[in-house]
Design a protein around this motif. Sequence first.
Motif, PDB file in Angstrom:
ATOM      1  N   LEU A  83      61.700  -0.419 -21.744  1.00  0.00           N
ATOM      2  CA  LEU A  83      62.891  -0.282 -20.761  1.00  0.00           C
ATOM      3  C   LEU A  83      62.341   0.564 -19.252  1.00  0.00           C
ATOM      4  CD1 LEU A  83      65.378   1.644 -23.252  1.00  0.00           C
ATOM      5  CD2 LEU A  83      65.571  -0.721 -22.414  1.00  0.00           C
ATOM      6  N   THR A  84      61.284   1.099 -19.390  1.00  0.00           N
ATOM      7  CA  THR A  84      60.942   1.602 -17.968  1.00  0.00           C
ATOM      8  C   THR A  84      60.535   0.370 -17.178  1.00  0.00           C
ATOM      9  OG1 THR A  84      59.602   3.210 -17.019  1.00  0.00           O
ATOM     10  CG2 THR A  84      58.581   2.139 -18.910  1.00  0.00           C
ATOM     11  N   ARG A  85      60.676   0.940 -15.727  1.00  0.00           N
ATOM     12  CA  ARG A  85      59.798   0.113 -14.757  1.00  0.00           C
ATOM     13  C   ARG A  85      59.008   0.651 -13.920  1.00  0.00           C
ATOM     14  NH1 ARG A  85      65.287  -1.792 -14.768  1.00  0.00           N
ATOM     15  NH2 ARG A  85      65.278  -4.222 -15.328  1.00  0.00           N
ATOM     16  N   LYS A  86      58.934   2.031 -14.342  1.00  0.00           N
ATOM     17  CA  LYS A  86      57.845   2.797 -13.553  1.00  0.00           C
ATOM     18  C   LYS A  86      56.543   2.866 -14.146  1.00  0.00           C
ATOM     19  CE  LYS A  86      61.422   6.160 -12.284  1.00  0.00           C
ATOM     20  NZ  LYS A  86      62.006   7.547 -12.717  1.00  0.00           N
ATOM     21  N   ASN A  87      55.521   2.752 -13.544  1.00  0.00           N
ATOM     22  CA  ASN A  87      54.243   2.287 -14.122  1.00  0.00           C
ATOM     23  C   ASN A  87      53.580   3.657 -14.650  1.00  0.00           C
ATOM     24  OD1 ASN A  87      51.668   0.745 -14.722  1.00  0.00           O
ATOM     25  ND2 ASN A  87      50.722   1.871 -12.824  1.00  0.00           N
ATOM     26  N   GLU A  88      53.800   4.882 -13.842  1.00  0.00           N
ATOM     27  CA  GLU A  88      53.500   6.007 -14.344  1.00  0.00           C
ATOM     28  C   GLU A  88      53.937   6.422 -15.788  1.00  0.00           C
ATOM     29  OE1 GLU A  88      54.534   9.592 -12.062  1.00  0.00           O
ATOM     30  OE2 GLU A  88      53.234   8.594 -10.324  1.00  0.00           O
ATOM     31  N   GLU A  89      55.256   6.127 -15.693  1.00  0.00           N
ATOM     32  CA  GLU A  89      56.006   6.514 -17.140  1.00  0.00           C
ATOM     33  C   GLU A  89      55.523   5.454 -18.269  1.00  0.00           C
ATOM     34  OE1 GLU A  89      60.190   7.064 -16.414  1.00  0.00           O
ATOM     35  OE2 GLU A  89      60.639   6.558 -18.494  1.00  0.00           O
TER      36      GLU A  89
END
Length: 235
Positions: A83-89
């Motif tokens: 679901l995430t689009r943030k690389n960090e997450e």
Amino acid sequence: MLPLVEKLLVLQDRDQKIKSHKAAEKALPAERAAVEAKRKAARDACDKVRESLKANELERRKLQGDAQTKRDAIGRYRAQQNLTRKNEEFQALVHEITRAEADVSAIEDRELELMEAAESLTVQVKEAEAELARALKTCDEQDKALEEKVRNLAGRLDGLVTERAAAAQGLDEDVIYIYERVFKNKGDAAIVALEHEICQGCHMKVPGVTASEVKAERSLVQCPNCSRILYRNYL
Ligand SMILES: [Zn+2]
């Protein structure tokens, strides 16, 4: 042999038997307690092995739960990754997944160890149970033997007391007095043989004059050292 000596020897035989019977009766509670202690030790030994197996089963069940919790968490992390689009997450979730997978692997290693231990413990429990059954059977037999002993002792003691009274009948009061006093003091014998001039009660050599008196068999002679009544030994 002096008839008096013969009578005293019968009396002493009954007294010694009465004494030994009473000592045996007195020892009975301790003997019963020893059997009971053996029974308890056997049960405890078996319980100990059973408890080890039980603890092993409980730990395995807990580990299965722990592993499932970790696997569920991994599933959630993966769903979050999708679901995430943030690389960090995303990277943080990779880290969480790696950590959870390592945990699952450690749990599985421990489960394997426990399963191996459980196999050996199962064998040990069987052995301990067989050993317990054997020990309990032996204890039951010992209890039965003790019961029989109690009956025999009580029965024989009554007879001995009657025989003792019969043996004392007709004996001079003074003689009985000396005999009883010495028997009580010495605890084992009041009348003993004189062998090669040695008192068989205290194992001391008596003076020649005492030895001669004993050999003459005319009166009761006491050992000058221990006071036991001496009789001539013809053996
Ligand atoms: Zn003596």
